[in-house]
Write an enzyme that holds these catalytic residues in place. Structure first.
Site, PDB file in Angstrom:
ATOM      1  N   HIS A 175       9.060  -0.167   1.403  1.00 43.94           N
ATOM      2  CA  HIS A 175       8.555  -0.881   0.225  1.00 43.94           C
ATOM      3  C   HIS A 175       7.715   0.058  -0.655  1.00 43.94           C
ATOM      4  O   HIS A 175       7.965   0.200  -1.860  1.00 43.94           O
ATOM      5  CB  HIS A 175       7.722  -2.071   0.711  1.00 43.94           C
ATOM      6  CG  HIS A 175       7.152  -2.933  -0.366  1.00 43.94           C
ATOM      7  ND1 HIS A 175       7.746  -4.100  -0.782  1.00 43.94           N
ATOM      8  CD2 HIS A 175       6.032  -2.803  -1.114  1.00 43.94           C
ATOM      9  CE1 HIS A 175       7.032  -4.652  -1.745  1.00 43.94           C
ATOM     10  NE2 HIS A 175       5.972  -3.887  -1.965  1.00 43.94           N
ATOM     11  N   GLU A 176       6.731   0.720  -0.037  1.00 44.34           N
ATOM     12  CA  GLU A 176       5.860   1.605  -0.821  1.00 44.34           C
ATOM     13  C   GLU A 176       6.636   2.805  -1.353  1.00 44.34           C
ATOM     14  O   GLU A 176       6.311   3.331  -2.414  1.00 44.34           O
ATOM     15  CB  GLU A 176       4.666   2.070   0.022  1.00 44.34           C
ATOM     16  CG  GLU A 176       3.775   0.948   0.567  1.00 44.34           C
ATOM     17  CD  GLU A 176       3.252  -0.010  -0.492  1.00 44.34           C
ATOM     18  OE1 GLU A 176       3.146   0.390  -1.669  1.00 44.34           O
ATOM     19  OE2 GLU A 176       2.977  -1.175  -0.153  1.00 44.34           O
TER      20      GLU A 176
ATOM     21  N   HIS B  82       7.936   1.867  -4.701  1.00 44.59           N
ATOM     22  CA  HIS B  82       6.896   2.073  -5.725  1.00 44.59           C
ATOM     23  C   HIS B  82       6.774   3.556  -6.077  1.00 44.59           C
ATOM     24  O   HIS B  82       6.676   3.933  -7.245  1.00 44.59           O
ATOM     25  CB  HIS B  82       5.539   1.586  -5.194  1.00 44.59           C
ATOM     26  CG  HIS B  82       5.340   0.096  -5.204  1.00 44.59           C
ATOM     27  ND1 HIS B  82       5.512  -0.671  -6.342  1.00 44.59           N
ATOM     28  CD2 HIS B  82       4.959  -0.765  -4.229  1.00 44.59           C
ATOM     29  CE1 HIS B  82       5.238  -1.953  -6.050  1.00 44.59           C
ATOM     30  NE2 HIS B  82       4.910  -2.027  -4.779  1.00 44.59           N
TER      31      HIS B  82
ATOM     32  N   GLU C 229       6.869  -4.074  -8.905  1.00 43.77           N
ATOM     33  CA  GLU C 229       7.215  -4.781  -7.673  1.00 43.77           C
ATOM     34  C   GLU C 229       8.736  -4.844  -7.513  1.00 43.77           C
ATOM     35  O   GLU C 229       9.242  -4.823  -6.382  1.00 43.77           O
ATOM     36  CB  GLU C 229       6.609  -6.198  -7.702  1.00 43.77           C
ATOM     37  CG  GLU C 229       6.621  -6.908  -6.374  1.00 43.77           C
ATOM     38  CD  GLU C 229       5.711  -6.290  -5.311  1.00 43.77           C
ATOM     39  OE1 GLU C 229       4.900  -5.395  -5.642  1.00 43.77           O
ATOM     40  OE2 GLU C 229       5.836  -6.684  -4.135  1.00 43.77           O
TER      41      GLU C 229
END
Lengths: 498, 498
Positions: free
Chosen positions: B265-266, B269, B295
């Site tokens: 997930h990160e 980003h 997001e």
């Protein structure tokens, strides 16, 4: 809400609180750059640092600051505030007296020279960096002249003042001449007496275990892990802020002693920062007192306390423990001690032992004084360097890589810094001697691994004073006299000839 | 040297370069605070952050800035510069429109409320924090009113604009009403169809091996370690700067999947930040486009790409390798996939799966809109929360700890943030769908662990656009239409009911 009355001094305190906090942010950004940052972050980090520095410079040199400094002199201030005002004025002078054109030229010339130096050093090619170094020197002399006028001191002293507030070459000459005359004969005696040390511990020494040992020893010395960390960087240093002290080391799997000694050294710096009075944190008077006193705190821990035979009695089993080497040959206190008090004249300053290190520094001090004074030219450096090495240490560098190209300082524009290393070593000896007179059984407590008595004395005599007094005043108050090379010489005689 | 002509727009670029670099320094200080700082550094770090924020605020709201913004409108600017000027004005509006008295009051009220919330949450004691929350709400509504006037939009939209530039509740209502109507019935179908998953991997999973796996997967997705790091923090996040992206995770020796999914997930980003055009770095137009698009990039990687069955074909043996578990039961692709697409209605948003997460967000969005609009009072929150949970998810929180006290956002003053999570999830589905149409054999390349085709499309369609266009324009350009919940719904149907 009413606006409380805030006269000139009060407004200066507010300004310097702000400046201190920007400095603290810069300190963390520098630490991160050395210890954490991936290589690709370098360019933008450089811009971040330059921006914060420029902001701080603009705040400090704004038109309104000088009138405040002048007005504050006539206000009703106590001694602490007067000392703070003195430090404020010194900061302002160093920042505001030099035209920004010259600051930028020096910064640019220093960067260009340093970049070339990074290539010239491994090649031993002094000629490749002579011209850019001459430009750095020319601009540095221009700046020294301006600060000399503002401070009313000789040009070299004005540069020295950047690192060593109130430092005077005339006083350094006296102690360095004394020490410089002493060292060659003393070194000869030590080398004649010294026998090859028994074989020490054999590696490899895993980094994980070395780190565990470093952390253990930091705790022994009194490092506060609620307010600090140990990490890795190429060049070990102590950074961060007094409430968050970041020290670094470097590990070599083939040898652990150098890294451990480095950790003890940086812990000495860290204890000084951490011991500065909490209530003075944001003001200039609350800062550590100059580079020689800072170096004295690292060398006091490393050289005076931790390279002592007493400390090794405690430390030898502690050192052996993480390596699971207790009782193995080479790990006893006598052998480990013999390893760390070995004297070997060599070409490289940063690798030098306690006895030969001052010779490296005295050489550089004399040369840079002559360069700033105009009595020597850049082209003369290599020959003068090599002759000085022969005179002071009896060895001649085979090339400039191991001679005048080894240190970054001059190429980066840092003239006036070198003497603080040896002033620090002498100050360390004098402070440790005074601590030993004041604290009952100091060597015995160190021999038990109990650093609280020593640290207690340092907190009171040195750390807790911050920049309230001049270095000389602090030393007189702590030891009863100004810097006296005879204490350092006595320490060397005691350790290496007794 | 002559001073080049620098009209209003040019001077604004210089100002925003400076502001961006201060923001970057703040980013690093925040990362350090979460990932490195010892606890004792907190107080002085708070002061450092406050000082840099105040400096940036003063630079942005100085009297000379508005005339420059007004003058620049009439200058001869290209489209890129016009977009940059639009973003500058937005920054300036958010900073300059609100009186500093209100900014300070809000900051103080938020701190007080957050502090009480930290005690009230574990105790489930909403009453203990209701009054301070009401004060935060009162001040937030005051600020929203001011920004509403300045932007010419409703009060809630003015808050939304802080996180989601140009976001409009009227548009969000349409998609959230659609999704909110769809979810309960869909969830019922999923739960009816879902069977208990086969047993997955059994721990313990050492942190060292989990970290090795995380680093390996980051490399697979395209993370550039020359320009970034992976570290540990209590709350995982992506920070740092585009040239030095710092992501964090948290490890649990009893379970590795959650930490791994967090890393993926990160990394999404991080890839967005790193893909922003290098030449636009220091200008507002060069920033990532709002929180929903940010997001979308993390959820596209985590939910769309990495929770797919195709990815698991590639990933299962890679996951097993550091744990030396290849071939052991529970480590095959089917079992691992079943673990990560499990749907379980529960009380806590941050632990929610892909299907139930939007319900948590829609609930919060509706409540905060009513609070800002004045149609609901703070005292009504617990009951409204619990009724909403029953309506949307069919479960009633047994206490406020697992209900309206679980998230920090409101207590800290962050109203208008919540909807960006689910806007991001829908945007992720729509972008991934478009990528799959544009890139030949996208699922197959993901099934080989080759993310270059996907990343190449994202670089072009999303990352490389930065803030040049509005979120809606970007989405239309990348996918052919505005945000359309039907794509997200189709994705859910495909993954959970097919």
């Amino acid at each position: 809400m009413t606006m409380a009355r805030c006269p000139a001094y009060c407004r200066l305190e507010r300004l310097f609180t702000r400046l201190t906090l920007i400095e603290q942010a810069l300190g963390l950004l520098h630490w991160d750059m050395a210890a954490m940052m991936p290589p690709g972050g370098a360019a933008s980090r450089g811009e971040q640092l330059a921006t914060l520095k420029a902001l701080a410079h603009e705040l400090l040199t704004a038109a309104g600051v000088k009138p405040l400094l002048d007005a504050a002199v006539d206000e009703d201030l106590d001694d602490w505030q007067r000392a703070n005002l003195r430090e404020m004025r010194r900061d302002w002078m160093h920042a505001a007296m030099v035209p920004s054109r010259l600051v930028e030229d020096l910064s640019r010339a220093g960067s260009a020279s340093e970049t070339l130096w990074r290539k010239a050093r491994p090649a031993g090619d002094f000629a490749a960096v002579a011209a850019p170094l001459a430009e750095v020197l020319r601009l540095t002399r221009e700046m020294a002249e301006i600060k000399s006028q503002a401070l009313g001191v000789p040009a070299y002293d004005a540069l020295l003042d950047q690192y060593e507030p109130g430092g005077r070459a005339a006083a350094i000459d006296v102690v360095f001449d004394d020490l410089g005359a002493f060292l060659p004969g003393f070194l000869e005696q030590v080398l004649a007496k010294q026998t090859p040390p028994p074989p020490g511990p054999r590696g490899p020494f895993s980094i994980e275990r070395q780190k565990a040992l470093g952390l253990r020893m930091m705790a022994v010395l009194g490092f506060d892990f609620e307010h600090g960390r140990l990490d890795v960087s190429q060049h070990p240093f102590c950074g961060g802020t007094p409430d968050d002290v970041r020290i670094t080391t470097r590990y070599d799997e083939g040898a652990f002693i150098k890294s451990l000694m480095g950790v003890l050294h940086e812990t000495g710096h860290a204890l000084y920062e951490r011991g500065l009075p909490a209530a003075w944190r944001t003001q200039p008077v609350g800062r550590a007192r100059g580079m020689s006193l800072h170096e004295s705190q690292s060398l006091l821990m490393e050289m005076q306390a931790c390279r002592s035979r007493e400390f090794l009695s405690f430390a030898a089993p502690v050192i052996a423990e993480p390596f699971e080497a207790a009782g193995q040959p080479g790990w006893d206190a006598d052998t480990l001690h013999a390893q760390i008090v070995r004297v070997t004249p060599d070409f490289i300053r940063v690798d030098a032992d306690e006895v030969t290190y001052p010779a490296h520094v005295i050489l550089r001090y004399r040369l840079e004084k002559a360069l700033i004074g105009g009595e020597m030219q850049v082209a003369d450096i290599p020959a003068a360097w090599n002759e000085g090495m022969v005179r002071l240490l009896g060895i001649r560098p085979p090339d400039d890589r191991r001679g005048c190209l080894q240190d970054i300082h001059w190429y980066d524009g840092a003239f006036g810094y070198f003497p603080t290393y040896t002033l620090g070593a002498m100050t360390a000896a004098q402070l440790f001697d005074a601590a030993a007179r004041a604290v009952p059984d100091l060597p015995a407590s160190i021999g038990r691994g109990d650093f609280r008595p020593l640290l207690g004395w340092l907190r009171e005599a040195v750390h807790g004073q911050a920049s309230r007094h001049t270095t000389d005043e602090l030393l007189i108050s702590a030891t009863g006299r100004s810097l006296d090379p005879s204490v350092f010489k006595a320490h060397l005689r005691q350790r290496y000839l007794a």
